[in-house]
Motif scaffolding. Structure first.
Motif, PDB file in Angstrom:
ATOM      1  N   ILE A  32       1.073  -1.207  -0.654  1.00 19.02           N
ATOM      2  CA  ILE A  32      -0.231   0.036  -0.050  1.00 19.02           C
ATOM      3  C   ILE A  32       0.489   1.201  -0.234  1.00 19.02           C
ATOM      4  CG2 ILE A  32      -1.598   0.534   0.857  1.00 19.02           C
ATOM      5  CD1 ILE A  32      -2.696  -1.108   2.387  1.00 19.02           C
ATOM      6  N   ALA A  33       0.545   2.059  -1.217  1.00 20.40           N
ATOM      7  CA  ALA A  33       1.323   2.954  -0.845  1.00 20.40           C
ATOM      8  C   ALA A  33       0.502   4.599  -0.534  1.00 20.40           C
ATOM      9  CB  ALA A  33       1.896   3.242  -2.792  1.00 20.40           C
ATOM     10  N   TYR A  34       1.266   5.205  -0.406  1.00 24.82           N
ATOM     11  CA  TYR A  34       0.158   6.648   0.070  1.00 24.82           C
ATOM     12  C   TYR A  34       1.479   8.004   0.355  1.00 24.82           C
ATOM     13  CZ  TYR A  34       1.968   4.551   4.376  1.00 24.82           C
ATOM     14  OH  TYR A  34       2.567   4.733   5.453  1.00 24.82           O
ATOM     15  N   ALA A  58       4.391  -1.273   3.420  1.00 19.72           N
ATOM     16  CA  ALA A  58       4.004   0.157   3.388  1.00 19.72           C
ATOM     17  C   ALA A  58       4.572   0.746   2.633  1.00 19.72           C
ATOM     18  CB  ALA A  58       3.871   0.794   4.600  1.00 19.72           C
ATOM     19  N   ILE A  59       4.603   1.467   1.250  1.00 13.87           N
ATOM     20  CA  ILE A  59       5.498   2.549   0.902  1.00 13.87           C
ATOM     21  C   ILE A  59       4.783   3.569   1.057  1.00 13.87           C
ATOM     22  CG2 ILE A  59       6.130   3.572  -1.784  1.00 13.87           C
ATOM     23  CD1 ILE A  59       5.004  -0.006  -2.683  1.00 13.87           C
ATOM     24  N   ARG A  82      10.228   3.842  -6.147  1.00 19.33           N
ATOM     25  CA  ARG A  82      10.037   2.306  -5.411  1.00 19.33           C
ATOM     26  C   ARG A  82       8.712   1.190  -5.917  1.00 19.33           C
ATOM     27  NH1 ARG A  82       9.419   5.765  -0.113  1.00 19.33           N
ATOM     28  NH2 ARG A  82       9.055   3.954   0.702  1.00 19.33           N
ATOM     29  N   ILE A  83       7.597   2.150  -5.571  1.00 19.72           N
ATOM     30  CA  ILE A  83       6.331   1.412  -6.597  1.00 19.72           C
ATOM     31  C   ILE A  83       7.591   0.491  -7.567  1.00 19.72           C
ATOM     32  CG2 ILE A  83       4.090   1.226  -7.357  1.00 19.72           C
ATOM     33  CD1 ILE A  83       3.831   4.283  -5.923  1.00 19.72           C
ATOM     34  N   THR A  89       8.370  -7.546  -9.034  1.00 19.98           N
ATOM     35  CA  THR A  89       8.483  -8.815  -8.514  1.00 19.98           C
ATOM     36  C   THR A  89       6.904  -9.483  -8.591  1.00 19.98           C
ATOM     37  OG1 THR A  89       7.231  -7.997  -6.127  1.00 19.98           O
ATOM     38  CG2 THR A  89       9.687  -7.664  -6.657  1.00 19.98           C
ATOM     39  N   GLY A  90       6.136  -8.660  -9.332  1.00 20.01           N
ATOM     40  CA  GLY A  90       5.368  -9.068  -9.532  1.00 20.01           C
ATOM     41  C   GLY A  90       3.763  -9.267  -8.672  1.00 20.01           C
ATOM     42  N   THR A  91       3.958  -8.303  -7.448  1.00 19.48           N
ATOM     43  CA  THR A  91       3.084  -8.087  -6.679  1.00 19.48           C
ATOM     44  C   THR A  91       2.462  -6.324  -6.704  1.00 19.48           C
ATOM     45  OG1 THR A  91       4.273  -8.535  -4.908  1.00 19.48           O
ATOM     46  CG2 THR A  91       3.109  -7.183  -4.410  1.00 19.48           C
ATOM     47  N   ASP A  92       0.555  -6.968  -6.813  1.00 18.92           N
ATOM     48  CA  ASP A  92      -0.056  -5.338  -7.189  1.00 18.92           C
ATOM     49  C   ASP A  92       0.793  -4.052  -5.548  1.00 18.92           C
ATOM     50  OD1 ASP A  92      -0.998  -6.520  -8.821  1.00 18.92           O
ATOM     51  OD2 ASP A  92      -2.563  -7.737  -8.060  1.00 18.92           O
ATOM     52  N   VAL A  93      -0.107  -3.503  -6.160  1.00  8.43           N
ATOM     53  CA  VAL A  93       0.712  -2.371  -5.083  1.00  8.43           C
ATOM     54  C   VAL A  93      -1.113  -1.021  -5.382  1.00  8.43           C
ATOM     55  CG1 VAL A  93       1.512   0.214  -4.552  1.00  8.43           C
ATOM     56  CG2 VAL A  93       3.112  -1.585  -5.794  1.00  8.43           C
TER      57      VAL A  93
END
Lengths: 227, 227
Positions: A32-34, A58-59, A82-83, A89-93
């Protein structure tokens, strides 16, 4: 396979005004980015808090308080790197954005940096515009009327000219521009109510004619309607 | 004790774009009111369908298709009498409204009839405006820009003048006014994409320059942005 970036509008403040889609995506997110201000709070994260998963990466993208354009752009550059690293890596954000991602939303600057090379889904949210109208119990606009959203930073003459040809208007980001806005509304014989931080715990509503202060919070909206 | 009337924005079409608050209130409602066209379908009810309770009292307000102002007003008068009758038994009523209740929303006409004598809560929703931007992947408006919402029914000169002083605009209710809108945009050297019924199963997106038809559905929005 790159992950998908979800730009999610979390709405104006009341966590219950998040959409079911936002709730589903946030509550199952792995990253999760914010944005946060000067290493401190993130309003978007606070809004989403009741729906956050137990564990997530956390991003936090630190945004300098003084919104000088270059410093802000550098913060977005760094945050988007960073996102992108996580996406690769294949991970959803999931990126949390106050209000709606494309309506004066911070996600626009993330979108323009990442949409070409990554899968991006935009999830619209409730804006502070209609939340303000609901809380003020003041219908915004109907039928064939024109609605304008006017930042209070505009020069007085321009603001007055735009208001003169609108059926309805929301003057946003009032802050220290309150005296100018009051003068323009008085010149046009218009009344208005001001609402700050609509649907957030710190929400406040003030009638302009009764207001003695020369300033209001930055996130203040004045809704004007001509009958 | 009179019941409370909830004016609920169910969002633009995708049921998942209903807010958590709308979902909670709809799924526990004992009486649900909505507009339907000529005794037929109700788009708002279709949007809320996945969240409807097993049993509820339906208050279907039949709206004549030809929107002559008097016939519409009479339908609202009659529908609001029925809502008031239920409220006076102490039962809450949920009124479903496409998009947002106060943004070109049908609930405005219910609100003006019932808000003085009954407890009314307005629950904002995602508008077709930001849903259109999300689906078109086209940021709407940022920073100190002016956004205008302009009905396509406006005279061509007025539409052109308003567009000339906007950073961003949504031209709504395009329908049979498409040729006029295309001519105005061409005169200003502006491009645009049209989206009809954003986030509904029948959603369609068209690039204006490639469009040969002279008409589009009534619920079509064209988003324009000047860089």
């Amino acid at each position: 396979m790159s992950g998908t970036l979800y730009g999610i509008g979390v709405g104006p403040g009341d966590p219950e005004l998040m959409t079911v889609k936002a709730w589903r995506l946030v509550s199952t997110a792995r990253a999760i980015a914010y944005l946060c201000a000067n290493g401190g709070d993130s309003t978007a994260l606070e809004i989403a808090r009741p729906f956050l998963p137990e564990r997530y990466e956390a991003i936090a993208i630190d945004m300098p308080m003084k919104v000088e354009r270059e410093a802000g752009q550098a913060a977005y550059d760094h945050g988007c790197q960073r996102i992108a690293t996580v996406l690769e890596t294949g991970t959803d954000v999931v990126f949390l954005c106050e209000g709606d991602p494309f309506f004066y939303g911070s996600f626009m600057y993330v979108f323009e940096r990442l949409a070409e090379r990554h899968s991006v889904v935009v999830v619209p949210g409730v804006t502070s515009l209609t939340a303000a109208a609901a809380e003020l119990r003041q219908p915004l606009v109907e039928r064939d009327e024109v609605l304008k959203v006017l930042p209070a930073t505009m020069p007085a003459e321009k603001l007055q000219a735009e208001l003169a040809t609108a059926n309805a208007a929301a003057i946003i980001k009032v802050g220290r521009h309150l005296p100018k806005v009051k003068a323009v509304l008085a010149a046009l014989g218009l009344q208005g109510q001001a609402i700050s931080h609509a649907t957030q715990p710190r929400q406040s509503i003030r009638t302009l004619s009764e207001l003695e202060s020369d300033t209001l919070p930055y996130f203040t909206t004045i809704i004007v309607r001509r009958k």
